[in-house]
Write a protein that holds these residues in place. Sequence first.
Motif, PDB file in Angstrom:
ATOM      1  N   ILE A 189     -32.236  91.248  65.058  1.00  9.72           N
ATOM      2  CA  ILE A 189     -32.820  89.969  65.473  1.00  9.72           C
ATOM      3  C   ILE A 189     -32.328  89.585  66.865  1.00  9.72           C
ATOM      4  O   ILE A 189     -31.121  89.583  67.138  1.00  9.72           O
ATOM      5  CB  ILE A 189     -32.457  88.848  64.485  1.00  9.72           C
ATOM      6  CG1 ILE A 189     -32.991  89.182  63.087  1.00  9.72           C
ATOM      7  CG2 ILE A 189     -33.018  87.508  64.958  1.00  9.72           C
ATOM      8  CD1 ILE A 189     -32.560  88.195  62.020  1.00  9.72           C
ATOM      9  N   ALA A 190     -33.257  89.273  67.754  1.00  6.15           N
ATOM     10  CA  ALA A 190     -32.931  88.703  69.065  1.00  6.15           C
ATOM     11  C   ALA A 190     -33.309  87.232  69.034  1.00  6.15           C
ATOM     12  O   ALA A 190     -34.399  86.874  68.577  1.00  6.15           O
ATOM     13  CB  ALA A 190     -33.694  89.423  70.175  1.00  6.15           C
ATOM     14  N   ILE A 191     -32.404  86.377  69.504  1.00  6.06           N
ATOM     15  CA  ILE A 191     -32.654  84.938  69.540  1.00  6.06           C
ATOM     16  C   ILE A 191     -33.056  84.561  70.959  1.00  6.06           C
ATOM     17  O   ILE A 191     -32.346  84.862  71.916  1.00  6.06           O
ATOM     18  CB  ILE A 191     -31.398  84.150  69.120  1.00  6.06           C
ATOM     19  CG1 ILE A 191     -30.890  84.621  67.758  1.00  6.06           C
ATOM     20  CG2 ILE A 191     -31.701  82.656  69.082  1.00  6.06           C
ATOM     21  CD1 ILE A 191     -29.567  84.001  67.355  1.00  6.06           C
TER      22      ILE A 191
ATOM     23  N   ALA B 185     -26.160  77.619  70.915  1.00  8.13           N
ATOM     24  CA  ALA B 185     -25.369  76.946  69.884  1.00  8.13           C
ATOM     25  C   ALA B 185     -25.404  77.734  68.581  1.00  8.13           C
ATOM     26  O   ALA B 185     -24.376  77.877  67.893  1.00  8.13           O
ATOM     27  CB  ALA B 185     -25.900  75.525  69.667  1.00  8.13           C
ATOM     28  N   LEU B 186     -26.567  78.268  68.226  1.00  2.88           N
ATOM     29  CA  LEU B 186     -26.691  79.077  67.016  1.00  2.88           C
ATOM     30  C   LEU B 186     -25.849  80.341  67.123  1.00  2.88           C
ATOM     31  O   LEU B 186     -25.103  80.686  66.188  1.00  2.88           O
ATOM     32  CB  LEU B 186     -28.161  79.431  66.783  1.00  2.88           C
ATOM     33  CG  LEU B 186     -28.464  80.452  65.688  1.00  2.88           C
ATOM     34  CD1 LEU B 186     -27.931  79.989  64.342  1.00  2.88           C
ATOM     35  CD2 LEU B 186     -29.973  80.726  65.611  1.00  2.88           C
ATOM     36  N   ALA B 187     -25.945  81.035  68.254  1.00  4.47           N
ATOM     37  CA  ALA B 187     -25.167  82.262  68.437  1.00  4.47           C
ATOM     38  C   ALA B 187     -23.664  81.975  68.373  1.00  4.47           C
ATOM     39  O   ALA B 187     -22.891  82.785  67.833  1.00  4.47           O
ATOM     40  CB  ALA B 187     -25.530  82.910  69.767  1.00  4.47           C
TER      41      ALA B 187
ATOM     42  N   LYS C  15     -23.816  89.741  63.838  1.00  5.53           N
ATOM     43  CA  LYS C  15     -24.166  89.417  65.218  1.00  5.53           C
ATOM     44  C   LYS C  15     -25.614  89.784  65.508  1.00  5.53           C
ATOM     45  O   LYS C  15     -26.070  90.875  65.170  1.00  5.53           O
ATOM     46  CB  LYS C  15     -23.239  90.170  66.182  1.00  5.53           C
ATOM     47  CG  LYS C  15     -23.479  89.836  67.652  1.00  5.53           C
ATOM     48  CD  LYS C  15     -22.615  90.685  68.579  1.00  5.53           C
ATOM     49  CE  LYS C  15     -21.147  90.360  68.432  1.00  5.53           C
ATOM     50  NZ  LYS C  15     -20.340  91.026  69.496  1.00  5.53           N
ATOM     51  N   PRO C  16     -26.353  88.881  66.160  1.00  8.53           N
ATOM     52  CA  PRO C  16     -27.719  89.218  66.577  1.00  8.53           C
ATOM     53  C   PRO C  16     -27.719  90.345  67.599  1.00  8.53           C
ATOM     54  O   PRO C  16     -26.688  90.647  68.222  1.00  8.53           O
ATOM     55  CB  PRO C  16     -28.230  87.912  67.203  1.00  8.53           C
ATOM     56  CG  PRO C  16     -27.287  86.850  66.753  1.00  8.53           C
ATOM     57  CD  PRO C  16     -25.970  87.515  66.531  1.00  8.53           C
TER      58      PRO C  16
ATOM     59  N   GLY D 189     -17.359  86.784  71.907  1.00  8.04           N
ATOM     60  CA  GLY D 189     -17.947  87.333  70.697  1.00  8.04           C
ATOM     61  C   GLY D 189     -19.450  87.199  70.597  1.00  8.04           C
ATOM     62  O   GLY D 189     -20.024  87.383  69.520  1.00  8.04           O
ATOM     63  N   LEU D 190     -20.101  86.892  71.724  1.00  7.50           N
ATOM     64  CA  LEU D 190     -21.549  86.720  71.708  1.00  7.50           C
ATOM     65  C   LEU D 190     -22.265  88.049  71.927  1.00  7.50           C
ATOM     66  O   LEU D 190     -21.686  88.996  72.478  1.00  7.50           O
ATOM     67  CB  LEU D 190     -21.968  85.729  72.798  1.00  7.50           C
ATOM     68  CG  LEU D 190     -21.430  84.304  72.656  1.00  7.50           C
ATOM     69  CD1 LEU D 190     -21.809  83.477  73.879  1.00  7.50           C
ATOM     70  CD2 LEU D 190     -21.958  83.646  71.388  1.00  7.50           C
TER      71      LEU D 190
END
Length: 306
Positions: free
Chosen positions: A146-148, A160-162, A172-173, A234-235
């Motif tokens: 999934i990519a946001i 904010a979600l990530a 992790k996305p 950590g993103l």
Amino acid sequence: MPSLRARLVELALPLLGVKRFFSEPDRMDARIAKMRQKPSPRPRGKWHREFDIVEEELDGFPVVHMTPKGGAQAGGLHLLYLHGGGYVMDIAAIHWEAVGHLCAATGASASVALYPLAPEAKAAETVAGVEALFARLAERHGPGNIAILGDSAGAGMALALAQRLAGEGAGKPAALVLYSPWLDATASDEGQAPIEPKDRMLAIAGLKACGSRYAGDLPLTDPRLSPLFGQLDGLPPIAIFAGTHDILLPDARRLVEKLTALGAKPLYREYEKMFHDWMLFPIPEGRQALDETAAFLSNVRGGSAA
């Protein structure tokens, strides 16, 4: 030098009424009430010919799913898109066009969240809602597939979600894409004032008004509405697009500075003399930004993105 079409679109932007909306915060509530009387747009017929489009209610708000005709590729990329609009405006037709183009360019499926809007809904519940949505999509597609993506306020919500996913140790996305991101609801960066006369869509007073309506009981510096002040380690791999005629440019630059200081290598594209959310408009620069996004997502899937 911007293209002729981009310059013409920028000249015409005030006709959309967005600048007036953000420049007159005392009339904002009345205008929001009037907006609520209009139906929310959905993908036009062209996209129904290319995708199977299904709408369902998840966690209290509508979510529109777009899947390529013939079915999505097993383990393929899935896009979660969060639209902009100052947290108070509904999705617009240009959002659907951008999502459709990105899906067509990457072969991805997508889910578009029509999340609850302020002032009726507040940041704490809305961010919790999109986090629950991500968990459901992760069960279907796998979090790493999934990519946001998001634009403006939606880009702030995406970050904010990530951050919340990283803080909770959730899956992790694959990637994060931010278009003209609004990352600081205080709208207090001193670099915004010199840009404001060039910005034909946004105004500082309107940003502050929208932020206060979305905040509820949270301080404006809470990462749920001002993710620039949240944890940035950590993103997933991040791509950020901004324009120099956008008062949100300082937000994008500050994010890049903070990420770079942490050793991250975000993809950053800053276009000269481009306006807010230009990536979504039918102009050559908009198509270039979407093509760069598609290439970034393909590189992430190929393992070559930083």
